[in-house]
Scaffold this motif. Structure first.
Motif, mmCIF file in Angstrom:
data_model
loop_
_atom_site.group_PDB
_atom_site.id
_atom_site.type_symbol
_atom_site.label_atom_id
_atom_site.label_comp_id
_atom_site.label_asym_id
_atom_site.label_seq_id
_atom_site.Cartn_x
_atom_site.Cartn_y
_atom_site.Cartn_z
ATOM 1 N N UNK A 357 45.762 60.988 40.678
ATOM 2 C CA UNK A 357 45.780 61.081 39.214
ATOM 3 C C UNK A 357 46.969 61.896 38.735
ATOM 4 N N UNK A 358 47.268 62.987 39.467
ATOM 5 C CA UNK A 358 48.413 63.803 39.082
ATOM 6 C C UNK A 358 49.717 63.045 39.262
ATOM 7 N N UNK A 359 49.796 62.294 40.372
ATOM 8 C CA UNK A 359 51.011 61.513 40.598
ATOM 9 C C UNK A 359 51.159 60.420 39.541
ATOM 10 N N UNK A 360 50.053 59.785 39.130
ATOM 11 C CA UNK A 360 50.132 58.783 38.067
ATOM 12 C C UNK A 360 50.582 59.407 36.751
ATOM 13 N N UNK A 361 50.162 60.661 36.521
ATOM 14 C CA UNK A 361 50.615 61.341 35.314
ATOM 15 C C UNK A 361 52.123 61.568 35.346
#
Length: 564
Positions: A357-361
């Motif tokens: 999720x952090x990488x997608x952000x």
């Protein structure tokens, strides 16, 4: 037992060399004869074997660490007692450096590196606290850092020599109480207020020590410095640390400074309550910093791709069509889409522990920046394309102005008779002459368009970086770690008088019991017996009464014997 190098313990561990010494035992590098592997063997000091309570504490350390199974905690492989009465503990061999040595060699670490180290320490503490183990002596010397292929700064928490076992459900101490009432355990520079006042401890005491370590890593200074361990412990209980933003040479994000000061709060109830809570906040800061760095690199790459001389019409071959706004935006979005980076994201997530999720952000930030950059590029291209049309219109208007003026003058002139107005015949113009005139006008327009575009690129430095502001020269001051490094160099050269001088200068900046012993050794090597004895006695007096003072006295008895 004083020289175990070359001997075999428990018929399977061959002692190869001595690699360290602590308050309770000596650590050796050994070879497992059966498995053909390198291990670390910790042997209890000979003068402590006769004391049953300390032998039990040594056993307790082995029991505490053996219950912990985590990649960032040292692993205990074996424990026992030889036929000669030697207590030993076998652990995995860690090929790396302690964190305090890295600070001496590399100086101050970067903000992102500090956050990554702290996250790994929090993960280790979370595992230990979940099993009811409180470390109680967390400091840079007990943090080993390894270089691995996926992580150049991989952390291992070691030395649970004074660890405390608690019941995970109730938080009460388990088993026999081995710590004597009124005896403070731990290192004064990193001790928590409740530990300094001999109050009941839990995992929040380790979080306070973690906050002190992070404070030192950010500012390159300890929060409290005094002349004796008792004074340092009192400052931990009574005084508030200096704010990190007050240091002139420290630049730190406000969220990180706030977290460090919360970890160092005197009241345990006002600190973060769990290690995993601290790790979560640190990971959020890590994502923010990495997203900012990634956005800067992406913005630079987009500008380098699109804003180049080869994209202008003046330097383009005939028939070359400039990309439209739709095409440029589409190109940027395709290059920045997370789908093309999915495999790399999975590898990065496994290596760093960052969630998808952090990488997608991060990729969302990249897409927005890509779209905005492409729109800006398209606007610049549109300006370049429309610029020649504006020049041509201005020229046509300038040419039409004299004709309009002539007509206006003719209209305002007095009326003439029909007989006086004679119309002159216009000369005939051939088709070849007309073609030649048209080609000449086209060439003139092309040259003007080329000049205007060149001026647009040269006169408007869109991406020029501002000149850095002049900074005043910092005051030169030799730091504590630089003095230690210079002392090591003088020691290698055999200049023991210079070693003593440098260590005394370091002692003025930071009081440490180890420095007393090292200064005494330097004076002894240089032949100054009087000063050597003076600093050896200071080393003994710096230890609290009890086991530690007896151990310190035994360690330098040979030196004091020579002093008389």
């Amino acid at each position: 037992m004083s020289n175990l190098v070359g001997s075999v313990i428990a018929r399977k561990y061959r002692i190869d060399k001595k690699i360290g010494e602590g308050g309770m035992g000596t650590i050796y590098q050994a070879h497992h004869l059966t498995l053909e592997t390198t291990v670390a063997v910790k042997v209890l000091h000979e003068h402590l074997i006769a004391k049953p309570d300390l032998a039990k504490r040594f056993h307790r350390e082995a029991k505490a660490v053996s219950q912990l199974h985590h990649e960032h905690i040292i692993q205990v492989l074996d424990f026992g007692k030889t036929e000669d009465g030697i207590f030993f503990m076998v652990m995995e061999f860690i090929k790396g450096q302690p964190l305090d040595q890295i600070i001496v060699d590399a100086g101050r670490l970067g903000e992102l590196a500090i956050i990554k180290l702290a996250i790994q320490i929090c993960d280790a503490l979370d595992e230990a606290h979940a099993k009811g183990v409180v470390h109680r002596d967390l400091k840079p010397e007990n943090i080993m850092v390894q270089k691995r292929r996926t992580n150049p700064m991989f952390v291992k928490v070691v030395d649970f020599g004074i660890a405390k076992l608690l019941d995970p459900e109730t938080g009460a101490q388990r088993g026999t109480k081995l710590t004597m009432d009124g005896l403070v355990c731990g290192t004064p520079e990193y001790i928590s207020p409740e530990q300094a006042t001999v109050k009941p401890l839990d995992g929040r005491s380790d979080l306070y020590s973690l906050g002190v370590m992070m404070y030192e890593l950010v500012s390159n200074n300890l929060p409290f410095i005094a002349g004796s361990p008792l004074e340092i412990a009192t400052m931990h209980v009574m005084m508030k640390p200096k704010s990190l933003s007050e240091y002139d040479d420290v630049s730190i994000m406000p969220e990180l400074e706030e977290l460090i000061l919360q970890l160092m709060h005197k009241d345990p109830a006002k600190r973060p309550q769990e290690a995993h809570e601290v790790a979560t906040r640190l990971r959020q800061m890590q994502v923010a910093i990495e997203a900012k760095l990634l956005a800067e690199r992406t913005d630079t790459a987009v500008m380098a791709r699109h804003i180049t001389p080869t994209n202008s019409t003046a330097l383009s071959p005939p028939g070359h069509q400039l990309p439209t706004m739709r095409t440029a935006a589409k190109t940027s979005i395709v290059r920045l889409t997370p789908t093309r980076l999915m495999k790399a994201d999975e590898n990065k997530s496994r290596a760093t522990g960052i969630s998808m999720d952090s990488l997608n952000q991060i990729h969302s930030y990249k897409r927005v920046i890509g779209i905005m950059s492409a729109a800006a590029v398209a606007m610049v291209i549109a300006l370049i394309t429309l610029w020649p049309s504006s020049d041509t219109n201005d020229k046509n208007n300038a040419q039409a102005a004299p004709q309009a003026k002539t007509l206006s003058t003719t209209n305002n002139a007095p009326e003439l008779s029909t007989e006086t107005v004679v119309e002159k015949p216009q000369p005939a113009v051939s088709a070849a002459a007309i073609t030649k005139m048209v080609n000449r006008d086209v060439r003139v327009q092309d040259e003007e368009s080329h000049q205007s575009r060149r001026s647009l690129h040269t006169e408007i430095p869109i991406y020029a970086k501002p000149e850095p502001a002049a900074q005043s020269e910092p005051v030169k001051r030799t730091s504590f770690y630089t003095l230690l490094k210079q002392a090591e160099q003088a020691k290698a050269n055999g200049n023991w008088k210079r070693v003593a001088r440098l260590l005394k200068r370091a002692l003025k900046q930071r009081r440490s019991t180890k420095l007393y012993k090292q200064i005494g050794r330097a004076y002894m090597k240089s032949g100054n017996t009087k000063n050597a004895c003076r600093y050896f006695r200071k080393y003994i007096n710096a230890h609290p009464r009890g086991v530690k003072r007896e151990s310190a006295t035994d360690r330098i008895a040979s030196y004091l014997g020579q002093c008389g």
